[in-house]
Design a protein around this motif. Structure first.
Motif, mmCIF file in Angstrom:
data_model
loop_
_atom_site.group_PDB
_atom_site.id
_atom_site.type_symbol
_atom_site.label_atom_id
_atom_site.label_comp_id
_atom_site.label_asym_id
_atom_site.label_seq_id
_atom_site.Cartn_x
_atom_site.Cartn_y
_atom_site.Cartn_z
ATOM 1 N N VAL A 62 5.812 -6.576 -38.310
ATOM 2 C CA VAL A 62 6.939 -5.664 -38.086
ATOM 3 C C VAL A 62 6.551 -4.234 -38.444
ATOM 4 N N THR A 63 5.922 -4.042 -39.591
ATOM 5 C CA THR A 63 5.511 -2.704 -40.008
ATOM 6 C C THR A 63 4.547 -2.086 -38.995
ATOM 7 N N THR A 64 3.586 -2.872 -38.546
ATOM 8 C CA THR A 64 2.613 -2.387 -37.570
ATOM 9 C C THR A 64 3.288 -2.032 -36.256
ATOM 10 N N LYS A 65 4.151 -2.911 -35.755
ATOM 11 C CA LYS A 65 4.827 -2.642 -34.480
ATOM 12 C C LYS A 65 5.719 -1.412 -34.573
ATOM 13 N N LEU A 66 6.408 -1.218 -35.675
ATOM 14 C CA LEU A 66 7.234 -0.020 -35.830
ATOM 15 C C LEU A 66 6.372 1.235 -35.861
ATOM 16 N N SER A 67 5.189 1.160 -36.469
ATOM 17 C CA SER A 67 4.306 2.332 -36.528
ATOM 18 C C SER A 67 3.750 2.685 -35.146
ATOM 19 N N TYR A 68 3.592 1.709 -34.273
ATOM 20 C CA TYR A 68 3.050 1.971 -32.932
ATOM 21 C C TYR A 68 3.974 2.866 -32.107
ATOM 22 N N ALA A 69 5.247 2.940 -32.438
ATOM 23 C CA ALA A 69 6.179 3.794 -31.707
ATOM 24 C C ALA A 69 6.034 5.263 -32.111
ATOM 25 N N ASP A 70 5.391 5.511 -33.233
ATOM 26 C CA ASP A 70 5.229 6.870 -33.749
ATOM 27 C C ASP A 70 4.023 7.531 -33.088
ATOM 28 N N ALA A 72 2.320 9.928 -33.947
ATOM 29 C CA ALA A 72 1.322 10.367 -34.917
ATOM 30 C C ALA A 72 0.381 9.232 -35.344
ATOM 31 N N THR A 73 0.741 7.988 -35.034
ATOM 32 C CA THR A 73 -0.092 6.851 -35.412
ATOM 33 C C THR A 73 -1.365 6.826 -34.575
ATOM 34 N N ILE A 74 -2.486 6.656 -35.228
ATOM 35 C CA ILE A 74 -3.755 6.479 -34.518
ATOM 36 C C ILE A 74 -3.822 5.020 -34.100
ATOM 37 N N MET A 75 -3.919 4.814 -32.787
ATOM 38 C CA MET A 75 -3.838 3.460 -32.244
ATOM 39 C C MET A 75 -5.193 2.763 -32.267
ATOM 40 N N PRO A 76 -5.183 1.438 -32.442
ATOM 41 C CA PRO A 76 -6.425 0.668 -32.341
ATOM 42 C C PRO A 76 -7.004 0.778 -30.923
ATOM 43 N N GLU A 77 -8.293 0.606 -30.801
ATOM 44 C CA GLU A 77 -8.990 0.660 -29.515
ATOM 45 C C GLU A 77 -8.288 -0.222 -28.484
ATOM 46 N N GLY A 78 -8.023 0.353 -27.323
ATOM 47 C CA GLY A 78 -7.446 -0.403 -26.211
ATOM 48 C C GLY A 78 -5.935 -0.479 -26.185
ATOM 49 N N LEU A 79 -5.261 -0.005 -27.232
ATOM 50 C CA LEU A 79 -3.795 -0.059 -27.282
ATOM 51 C C LEU A 79 -3.209 1.329 -27.083
ATOM 52 N N VAL A 80 -1.967 1.383 -26.626
ATOM 53 C CA VAL A 80 -1.244 2.638 -26.463
ATOM 54 C C VAL A 80 0.017 2.576 -27.331
ATOM 55 N N HIS A 81 0.601 3.738 -27.592
ATOM 56 C CA HIS A 81 1.860 3.752 -28.346
ATOM 57 C C HIS A 81 2.910 2.968 -27.570
ATOM 58 N N ASP A 82 3.668 2.175 -28.299
ATOM 59 C CA ASP A 82 4.751 1.439 -27.650
ATOM 60 C C ASP A 82 5.876 1.180 -28.634
ATOM 61 N N SER A 83 7.061 1.045 -28.061
ATOM 62 C CA SER A 83 8.259 0.732 -28.839
ATOM 63 C C SER A 83 8.645 -0.702 -28.527
ATOM 64 N N LEU A 84 8.762 -1.502 -29.568
ATOM 65 C CA LEU A 84 9.138 -2.902 -29.405
ATOM 66 C C LEU A 84 10.607 -3.066 -29.776
ATOM 67 N N PHE A 85 11.336 -3.790 -28.932
ATOM 68 C CA PHE A 85 12.748 -4.071 -29.177
ATOM 69 C C PHE A 85 12.997 -5.565 -29.041
ATOM 70 N N TRP A 86 13.947 -6.052 -29.793
ATOM 71 C CA TRP A 86 14.394 -7.427 -29.640
ATOM 72 C C TRP A 86 15.754 -7.408 -28.964
ATOM 73 N N VAL A 87 16.005 -8.394 -28.143
ATOM 74 C CA VAL A 87 17.248 -8.518 -27.387
ATOM 75 C C VAL A 87 18.165 -9.479 -28.135
ATOM 76 N N ALA A 142 13.044 4.506 -21.808
ATOM 77 C CA ALA A 142 11.922 5.207 -21.171
ATOM 78 C C ALA A 142 12.302 6.652 -20.864
ATOM 79 N N THR A 143 13.513 6.846 -20.384
ATOM 80 C CA THR A 143 13.994 8.200 -20.118
ATOM 81 C C THR A 143 14.056 9.008 -21.413
ATOM 82 N N SER A 144 14.471 8.374 -22.491
ATOM 83 C CA SER A 144 14.627 9.083 -23.767
ATOM 84 C C SER A 144 13.293 9.545 -24.344
ATOM 85 N N ILE A 145 12.179 8.917 -23.951
ATOM 86 C CA ILE A 145 10.874 9.383 -24.444
ATOM 87 C C ILE A 145 10.182 10.288 -23.421
ATOM 88 N N GLY A 146 10.914 10.640 -22.352
ATOM 89 C CA GLY A 146 10.410 11.626 -21.409
ATOM 90 C C GLY A 146 9.716 11.097 -20.167
#
Length: 187
Positions: A62-70, A72-87, A142-146
């Motif tokens: 959870v901590t890692t996934k929340l940081s990926y939305a920021d 400023a977070t330096i992402m691991p090789e091959g990954l991009v910033h993403d926001s995870l949501f639960w339905v 997606a619209t909210s992040i531009g």
């Protein structure tokens, strides 16, 4: 816990929420329901089921996934910033019906296969309009992040997902390998 948005599906309403350790067992039950199938939209799962089953391992996830939305977070090789949501359903907010991952940018792999948005609905909650409502909320995020347009893909044999994407405005660009690639304009 941040609630992203609400959308109707049939006579009910779903909400996208950010991951939280408070829903550990509920998330795990939702994830395990996929069995050997891929749990699309549940995020980059570099964690084993054994690690995700422990409270410490899940808290790390959870901590890692929340940081990926920021950004400023330096992402691991091959990954991009993403926001995870639960339905979740507003009538049963502790039951996780599915998950949605919004990738902020595309790398080569995501451009070919994964797209900006991946989503999955647990098998016991399918065929109720939840995926369509969740994707619509994902488009608002997606619209909210531009983002002005998003790529959403599905397997060529996944007719239900293709219909979901088309209901949300997806226009088929092409088929590459086993992936149908749709673009959705947000402006």
């Amino acid at each position: 816990m941040r609630r992203a948005g609400r959308a109707a599906y049939g006579p009910r309403v779903i909400t996208l929420i950010q991951p939280t350790v408070d829903l550990h067992q509920q998330w795990l039950a939702s994830y395990l329901e996929f069995g050997d199938d891929v749990a699309h939209g549940y995020g980059d799962l570099r964690w084993s089921v054994e690690k995700l089953s422990s409270s410490t391992g899940f808290a790390d996830f959870v901590t890692t996934k929340l940081s990926y939305a920021d950004p400023a977070t330096i992402m691991p090789e091959g990954l991009v910033h993403d926001s995870l949501f639960w339905v979740v359903d507003d009538a049963a907010p502790r039951t996780i019906l599915g998950s949605l991952s919004l990738r902020h940018t595309l790398n080569d792999f995501l451009l070919r296969e994964g797209g900006h948005i991946g989503y999955g609905v647990r098998p016991s909650a399918r065929r109720r309009g939840i995926a369509t409502a969740a994707l619509r909320l994902g488009l608002v995020e997606a619209t909210s992040i531009g983002l002005q347009r998003v790529l959403v893909t599905c397997d060529t044999d996944n007719v239900a997902s293709a219909k979901t994407i088309e209901r949300c405005g997806g226009r088929l660009e092409d088929i590459r390998g086993t992936s149908r690639r749709y673009w959705i304009e947000l402006t």
